[in-house]
Design a protein around this motif. Sequence first.
Motif, short mmCIF file in Angstrom:
data_model
loop_
_atom_site.label_atom_id
_atom_site.label_comp_id
_atom_site.label_asym_id
_atom_site.label_seq_id
_atom_site.Cartn_x
_atom_site.Cartn_y
_atom_site.Cartn_z
N ARG A 143 125.93 105.95 17.50
CA ARG A 143 125.87 105.91 18.98
C ARG A 143 126.19 104.50 19.48
O ARG A 143 126.77 104.35 20.58
CB ARG A 143 124.48 106.32 19.46
N LEU A 144 125.82 103.48 18.72
CA LEU A 144 126.18 102.11 19.11
C LEU A 144 127.70 101.93 19.04
O LEU A 144 128.29 101.27 19.90
CB LEU A 144 125.49 101.10 18.19
N ALA A 147 129.19 103.65 22.07
CA ALA A 147 128.97 102.86 23.29
C ALA A 147 129.91 101.67 23.36
O ALA A 147 130.36 101.29 24.44
CB ALA A 147 127.51 102.39 23.34
N LYS A 154 128.66 105.11 27.49
CA LYS A 154 127.67 104.16 27.02
C LYS A 154 126.24 104.56 27.39
O LYS A 154 125.35 104.54 26.54
CB LYS A 154 127.97 102.76 27.57
N LEU A 158 123.47 105.51 24.49
CA LEU A 158 122.39 104.55 24.23
C LEU A 158 121.05 105.02 24.79
O LEU A 158 120.13 104.21 24.95
CB LEU A 158 122.75 103.19 24.81
N MET A 184 122.66 95.56 17.35
CA MET A 184 123.46 95.21 18.53
C MET A 184 124.03 93.80 18.45
O MET A 184 124.93 93.46 19.22
CB MET A 184 122.63 95.37 19.79
N LEU A 190 127.52 94.69 24.25
CA LEU A 190 126.28 95.47 24.33
C LEU A 190 125.08 94.54 24.22
O LEU A 190 125.14 93.52 23.53
CB LEU A 190 126.21 96.51 23.20
N MET A 195 120.04 99.78 26.23
CA MET A 195 119.41 100.93 25.59
C MET A 195 118.26 101.46 26.43
O MET A 195 117.58 100.72 27.15
CB MET A 195 118.88 100.55 24.21
#
Length: 440
Positions: A143-144, A147, A154, A158, A184, A190, A195
């Motif tokens: 997922r990072l 994003a 994004k 997140l 991160m 990011l 988040m």
Amino acid sequence: MTHILIVGGGYVGMYTAIRLQRKLRAGEATVTVVDPQPNMTYQPFLPEAAAGSVEPRHVVVPLRRALPGCTVVTGKVTGIDHERKVATVVPAEGLPTSMPYDVLVMAAGSVARTLPIPGLAESGIGFATVGEAIYLRNHVLSRLDVASSTPERKQRALTFVVVGGGYAGVEVFGELEDMARYAMRVHKGLSPSDMRWVLVEAADRVLPEISPAMSDYTIRRLTKRGMEVKLGTKLVSMADGHVELSDGTSFDADTVVWTAGVKANPLAMRSGMPIDFRGRLICTETLQARGLQGVWGAGDSAAVPDLSGAGALCSPSAQHAVRQAKVLADNIIASMRGGKLKPYRHKHVGSVASLGLHKGVAQVYGIRLRGWPAWLMHRAYHWSRVPTTGRKLRVLLDWLTVLLSRREIVSLGQIQDPRRDWEVVVRETAHTLARNSQTQ
């Protein structure tokens, strides 16, 4: 010889079998352990395995290696006919077989307690096996990546939701946020403030096993990190990745982890054995099934009287399971030899929980610890309970590696579907050959 059949290779099943193979006389009995998995999972370390602090392979113990004196069958017991003393076993591959027994140990444990919530079956992520821990780690790290590469996704990518405020829920909530925050550092563009972490709990507090003051401290520590804790709230829907809560809140999220409790394995109920209102096998204080000769039970799937006075029945926990297994094995041997049975009685040690690397809460023998000391207590207690010396050494080396070097943040998402790229190549090759043959 007496044939002892143990249904389940978890805490109760494995520790009972270990003690039986050590204390039974030669030629006195044979022991068979049946479980769908060929290994036992030490579940308290699943959050650390998901966060990368412990190698996932080191939180599982191969049953055949731990039980060289027993027969291990990889399969599932689907039914028991106690009048005939026969269990129906469905192996991992092949046809169902009938397995006779003289003594039966019901140690099937528990299964996830789910609700008919829209989208839960399709998109929810469980957290009870090492496979789910590996999947969840890879999923969060992916997922990072999404994003970073797709700005328009994004916010959804997140947003992480954990349903259930017990030990499993709180620990995976804290450990995964800690890991994602660290990961991160390598994602330009990011920041941790991007988040959103949401813990959803239907009750009015988290970690009900510890004192209200410690529960409140846990919430304060989590919210101080920017995480949301919603008490008295239920998950209403998560269809198509759109999360709706009972307090009226709604948002999109790619990640919803379900840790909202467990229930007894339904095997005892299906087999017509005496069960309580929660589906657990009703047992006496000596761990014998009420009204059934030669049937024993312990752990999450058994309703055992709590002689310590802490409650009417023993709670479903690893503490009880490991201790009950010792008494259970001794009582089985005593009953075979005409000896006296011992009642299960325990002294509650306390509770420990990790909230991420170097963070935790603990309440042991009435002493309350917070932060670093509690985190050390959590690790020390559970490390002492990890089965086999080899696994203890491996876990210790994992911790030392993380301490001396950077935390590993590599996502191995391909293991979820390892044949995907291969199938794409094969299909493209077949399509190219077909197209070329048409043009010739």
